[in-house]
Write a protein that holds these residues in place. Structure first.
Motif, PDB file in Angstrom:
ATOM      1  N   ARG A 227      34.557 -30.587 -24.961  1.00  0.00           N
ATOM      2  CA  ARG A 227      34.630 -31.119 -26.177  1.00  0.00           C
ATOM      3  C   ARG A 227      34.601 -32.545 -26.309  1.00  0.00           C
ATOM      4  O   ARG A 227      33.794 -33.359 -27.337  1.00  0.00           O
ATOM      5  CB  ARG A 227      36.097 -30.922 -27.012  1.00  0.00           C
ATOM      6  CG  ARG A 227      36.242 -31.239 -28.481  1.00  0.00           C
ATOM      7  CD  ARG A 227      37.685 -30.837 -28.849  1.00  0.00           C
ATOM      8  NE  ARG A 227      38.803 -31.871 -28.256  1.00  0.00           N
ATOM      9  CZ  ARG A 227      39.979 -31.509 -28.344  1.00  0.00           C
ATOM     10  NH1 ARG A 227      40.347 -30.768 -29.574  1.00  0.00           N
ATOM     11  NH2 ARG A 227      40.950 -32.137 -27.768  1.00  0.00           N
ATOM     12  N   ALA A 228      35.071 -33.318 -25.213  1.00  0.00           N
ATOM     13  CA  ALA A 228      34.702 -34.703 -25.110  1.00  0.00           C
ATOM     14  C   ALA A 228      33.210 -34.930 -25.085  1.00  0.00           C
ATOM     15  O   ALA A 228      32.658 -36.286 -25.281  1.00  0.00           O
ATOM     16  CB  ALA A 228      35.465 -35.316 -23.894  1.00  0.00           C
ATOM     17  N   LEU A 229      32.502 -34.231 -24.529  1.00  0.00           N
ATOM     18  CA  LEU A 229      31.047 -34.310 -23.979  1.00  0.00           C
ATOM     19  C   LEU A 229      30.077 -33.998 -24.967  1.00  0.00           C
ATOM     20  O   LEU A 229      29.016 -34.460 -24.983  1.00  0.00           O
ATOM     21  CB  LEU A 229      30.548 -33.653 -22.717  1.00  0.00           C
ATOM     22  CG  LEU A 229      31.294 -34.150 -21.492  1.00  0.00           C
ATOM     23  CD1 LEU A 229      30.946 -33.209 -20.179  1.00  0.00           C
ATOM     24  CD2 LEU A 229      30.599 -35.459 -20.994  1.00  0.00           C
ATOM     25  N   VAL A 230      30.678 -33.164 -26.240  1.00  0.00           N
ATOM     26  CA  VAL A 230      29.791 -32.567 -26.987  1.00  0.00           C
ATOM     27  C   VAL A 230      28.729 -33.609 -28.017  1.00  0.00           C
ATOM     28  O   VAL A 230      27.736 -33.416 -28.083  1.00  0.00           O
ATOM     29  CB  VAL A 230      30.529 -31.324 -27.881  1.00  0.00           C
ATOM     30  CG1 VAL A 230      31.313 -31.970 -28.971  1.00  0.00           C
ATOM     31  CG2 VAL A 230      29.318 -30.621 -28.615  1.00  0.00           C
ATOM     32  N   ALA A 231      29.469 -34.617 -28.411  1.00  0.00           N
ATOM     33  CA  ALA A 231      28.751 -35.464 -29.327  1.00  0.00           C
ATOM     34  C   ALA A 231      28.038 -36.764 -28.568  1.00  0.00           C
ATOM     35  O   ALA A 231      27.592 -37.696 -29.102  1.00  0.00           O
ATOM     36  CB  ALA A 231      29.722 -36.228 -30.314  1.00  0.00           C
ATOM     37  N   THR A 232      27.520 -36.408 -27.298  1.00  0.00           N
ATOM     38  CA  THR A 232      26.933 -37.659 -26.518  1.00  0.00           C
ATOM     39  C   THR A 232      27.421 -38.945 -26.616  1.00  0.00           C
ATOM     40  O   THR A 232      26.826 -39.697 -27.195  1.00  0.00           O
ATOM     41  CB  THR A 232      25.540 -37.429 -26.514  1.00  0.00           C
ATOM     42  OG1 THR A 232      25.164 -37.594 -28.022  1.00  0.00           O
ATOM     43  CG2 THR A 232      24.910 -36.056 -25.963  1.00  0.00           C
ATOM     44  N   PRO A 233      28.746 -39.234 -26.236  1.00  0.00           N
ATOM     45  CA  PRO A 233      29.470 -40.497 -26.558  1.00  0.00           C
ATOM     46  C   PRO A 233      28.875 -41.679 -25.893  1.00  0.00           C
ATOM     47  O   PRO A 233      27.999 -41.409 -24.748  1.00  0.00           O
ATOM     48  CB  PRO A 233      30.826 -40.219 -26.199  1.00  0.00           C
ATOM     49  CG  PRO A 233      30.838 -39.062 -25.284  1.00  0.00           C
ATOM     50  CD  PRO A 233      29.707 -38.079 -25.715  1.00  0.00           C
ATOM     51  N   SER A 234      29.135 -42.757 -26.095  1.00  0.00           N
ATOM     52  CA  SER A 234      28.745 -43.937 -25.408  1.00  0.00           C
ATOM     53  C   SER A 234      29.819 -44.255 -24.327  1.00  0.00           C
ATOM     54  O   SER A 234      29.677 -45.300 -23.431  1.00  0.00           O
ATOM     55  CB  SER A 234      28.468 -45.117 -26.174  1.00  0.00           C
ATOM     56  OG  SER A 234      27.540 -44.972 -27.395  1.00  0.00           O
ATOM     57  N   VAL A 235      31.008 -43.867 -24.691  1.00  0.00           N
ATOM     58  CA  VAL A 235      32.213 -44.125 -23.841  1.00  0.00           C
ATOM     59  C   VAL A 235      33.173 -42.920 -23.827  1.00  0.00           C
ATOM     60  O   VAL A 235      33.124 -42.129 -24.643  1.00  0.00           O
ATOM     61  CB  VAL A 235      33.275 -45.243 -24.469  1.00  0.00           C
ATOM     62  CG1 VAL A 235      34.638 -45.311 -23.663  1.00  0.00           C
ATOM     63  CG2 VAL A 235      32.442 -46.732 -24.600  1.00  0.00           C
ATOM     64  N   LEU A 236      33.356 -42.429 -22.627  1.00  0.00           N
ATOM     65  CA  LEU A 236      34.118 -41.399 -22.210  1.00  0.00           C
ATOM     66  C   LEU A 236      35.421 -41.742 -21.633  1.00  0.00           C
ATOM     67  O   LEU A 236      35.535 -42.277 -20.802  1.00  0.00           O
ATOM     68  CB  LEU A 236      33.352 -40.442 -21.513  1.00  0.00           C
ATOM     69  CG  LEU A 236      33.623 -39.220 -20.870  1.00  0.00           C
ATOM     70  CD1 LEU A 236      33.718 -38.033 -22.045  1.00  0.00           C
ATOM     71  CD2 LEU A 236      32.620 -38.396 -20.037  1.00  0.00           C
TER      72      LEU A 236
ATOM     73  N   GLU B  91      31.422 -31.722 -36.087  1.00  0.00           N
ATOM     74  CA  GLU B  91      31.710 -31.694 -37.432  1.00  0.00           C
ATOM     75  C   GLU B  91      32.134 -33.116 -38.034  1.00  0.00           C
ATOM     76  O   GLU B  91      31.791 -33.179 -39.087  1.00  0.00           O
ATOM     77  CB  GLU B  91      32.780 -30.674 -37.805  1.00  0.00           C
ATOM     78  CG  GLU B  91      32.112 -29.071 -37.477  1.00  0.00           C
ATOM     79  CD  GLU B  91      33.284 -27.964 -37.382  1.00  0.00           C
ATOM     80  OE1 GLU B  91      34.338 -28.580 -38.110  1.00  0.00           O
ATOM     81  OE2 GLU B  91      33.313 -27.102 -36.748  1.00  0.00           O
ATOM     82  N   LEU B  92      33.113 -33.554 -37.311  1.00  0.00           N
ATOM     83  CA  LEU B  92      33.818 -34.917 -37.718  1.00  0.00           C
ATOM     84  C   LEU B  92      32.693 -35.908 -38.102  1.00  0.00           C
ATOM     85  O   LEU B  92      32.845 -36.750 -38.873  1.00  0.00           O
ATOM     86  CB  LEU B  92      35.104 -35.181 -36.687  1.00  0.00           C
ATOM     87  CG  LEU B  92      36.031 -34.661 -36.638  1.00  0.00           C
ATOM     88  CD1 LEU B  92      36.934 -34.888 -35.578  1.00  0.00           C
ATOM     89  CD2 LEU B  92      36.915 -34.402 -37.901  1.00  0.00           C
ATOM     90  N   ALA B  93      31.766 -35.833 -37.165  1.00  0.00           N
ATOM     91  CA  ALA B  93      30.459 -36.856 -37.317  1.00  0.00           C
ATOM     92  C   ALA B  93      29.452 -36.514 -38.304  1.00  0.00           C
ATOM     93  O   ALA B  93      28.605 -37.310 -38.497  1.00  0.00           O
ATOM     94  CB  ALA B  93      29.937 -36.977 -36.025  1.00  0.00           C
ATOM     95  N   GLY B  94      29.580 -35.266 -38.941  1.00  0.00           N
ATOM     96  CA  GLY B  94      28.839 -34.841 -39.886  1.00  0.00           C
ATOM     97  C   GLY B  94      27.353 -34.257 -39.271  1.00  0.00           C
ATOM     98  O   GLY B  94      26.454 -34.375 -39.816  1.00  0.00           O
ATOM     99  N   ARG B  95      27.555 -33.868 -37.831  1.00  0.00           N
ATOM    100  CA  ARG B  95      26.295 -33.535 -37.182  1.00  0.00           C
ATOM    101  C   ARG B  95      26.505 -31.930 -37.203  1.00  0.00           C
ATOM    102  O   ARG B  95      27.341 -31.458 -36.891  1.00  0.00           O
ATOM    103  CB  ARG B  95      26.314 -34.177 -35.744  1.00  0.00           C
ATOM    104  CG  ARG B  95      25.946 -35.692 -36.112  1.00  0.00           C
ATOM    105  CD  ARG B  95      26.202 -36.413 -34.791  1.00  0.00           C
ATOM    106  NE  ARG B  95      25.762 -35.976 -33.539  1.00  0.00           N
ATOM    107  CZ  ARG B  95      26.000 -36.564 -32.320  1.00  0.00           C
ATOM    108  NH1 ARG B  95      26.657 -37.565 -32.076  1.00  0.00           N
ATOM    109  NH2 ARG B  95      25.514 -36.111 -31.363  1.00  0.00           N
TER     110      ARG B  95
END
Ligand SMILES: Nc1ncnc2c1ncn2[C@@H]1O[C@H](COP(=O)(O)OP(=O)(O)OP(=O)(O)O)[C@@H](O)[C@H]1O
Ligand SMILES: [Mg+2]
Length: 264
Positions: free
Chosen positions: A148-157, A105-109
């Motif tokens: 929640r940390a993984l949901v937005a497929t981040p580049s850095v975790l 949501e925060l990333a508008g996705r």
């Protein structure tokens, strides 16, 4: 693909009244893209402070942190960092499902239903989709934070003791799941842990830290083959590496009682 991280001479000192606490002193690290690096060290050695700097939530007093050559703030602004901090900080009025959706949501996705359900199943919380954080155990809340940390497929975790409150069985299950996820998409991962065996099992490198002042004392390369399995835990090399990490950890802990690290 994950991002490369370069830490050069990073220093962070906090002021507590008239005193100053050196949380980090001249930390240098090179973290190759896509690798998992554990920060292993005693309480108060600056692990969470370092993670907050990686997340762009705080700034060093000296030195620099570059993520793919840029400022951590840039990565944060583009929602490419996934974090699960020590206090899982779930929003108490939101359900499990809706806490996990928050970074999207925060990333508008938009959230793909199947992806969210897949994450919930992975962390073993099927059936608790509509539960509120207060209705969960501490370990369940931590598992929501990992999803929640993984949901937005981040580049850095960035994971700060994410497995601390979990029982052994769930812990090993999530270790294997994290490995599986990272094999499919090698996100650069910083894992803070107090547990030597966890650090060795999961990492490409273990950075052993010492306190008072907080610093990185040794980087140990973990040359165990992938995939790591329950059999890895019984291998001679695994035990050798655990012994080496413990030795470095304890050799720097001996002077702890004598020194307060606090400068008047
Ligand atoms: N905002 C702050 N203000 C003042 N001092 C701080 C602040 N944040 C951290 N410190 C100090 O910096 C030092 C390192 O703290 P930090 O939280 O990074 O330790 P840690 O290695 O994560 O410990 P733990 O394993 O107990 O979580 C501690 O002495 C702490 O008191
Ligand atoms: Mg901490």
């Amino acid at each position: 693909m994950g991002a490369a991280i370069a830490v050069r001479g990073v220093t962070r000192t906090f002021t507590l009244g008239a005193r100053s606490v050196v949380a980090l002193e001249a930390v240098n690290l090179e973290i190759p893209a896509g690798t998992l690096v554990s920060l292993l060290g005693p309480s108060g050695c600056g692990k969470s402070t370092l993670l907050r700097l990686f997340a762009g939530l705080d700034k060093p007093d000296g030195g620099s942190i570059l993520i793919d050559g840029g400022d951590p703030n840039e990565l944060r602004a583009s929602h490419r960092i996934g974090v699960a901090f020590q206090d899982s900080s779930l929003l108490p009025w939101r359900s499990v499902w809706s806490n996990i959706c928050l970074p999207l949501e925060l990333a508008g996705r938009t959230a793909e239903r199947a992806d969210i359900q897949g994450l919930i199943d992975m962390v073993g919380l099927s059936g608790f989709e509509n539960a509120l954080p207060a209705q969960l155990s501490g370990g369940m809340r931590q598992r929501v934070a990992i999803a929640r940390a993984l949901v937005a497929t981040p580049s850095v975790l960035l994971l700060d003791e994410p497995f601390g409150a979990l029982d052994e069985v769930v812990r090993l299950h999530l270790h294997l799941e994290l490995q599986r996820i990272r094999a499919a998409r090698p996100v650069t991962t910083l894992l803070v842990t107090h547990t030597v065996s966890e650090a060795v099992f999961l990492s490409d490198q273990v950075v052993v830290m010492a306190s008072r002042p907080g610093r990185a004392v040794r980087t140990i390369a973990v040359d165990l083959p992938y995939p790591r399995t329950p059999a890895t835990l019984r291998s001679a090399r695994f035990h050798e590496l655990c012994d080496l990490c413990s030795e470095v950890l304890f050799s720097h802990a001996s002077g702890m009682a004598a020194s307060t690290g606090v400068q008047e």
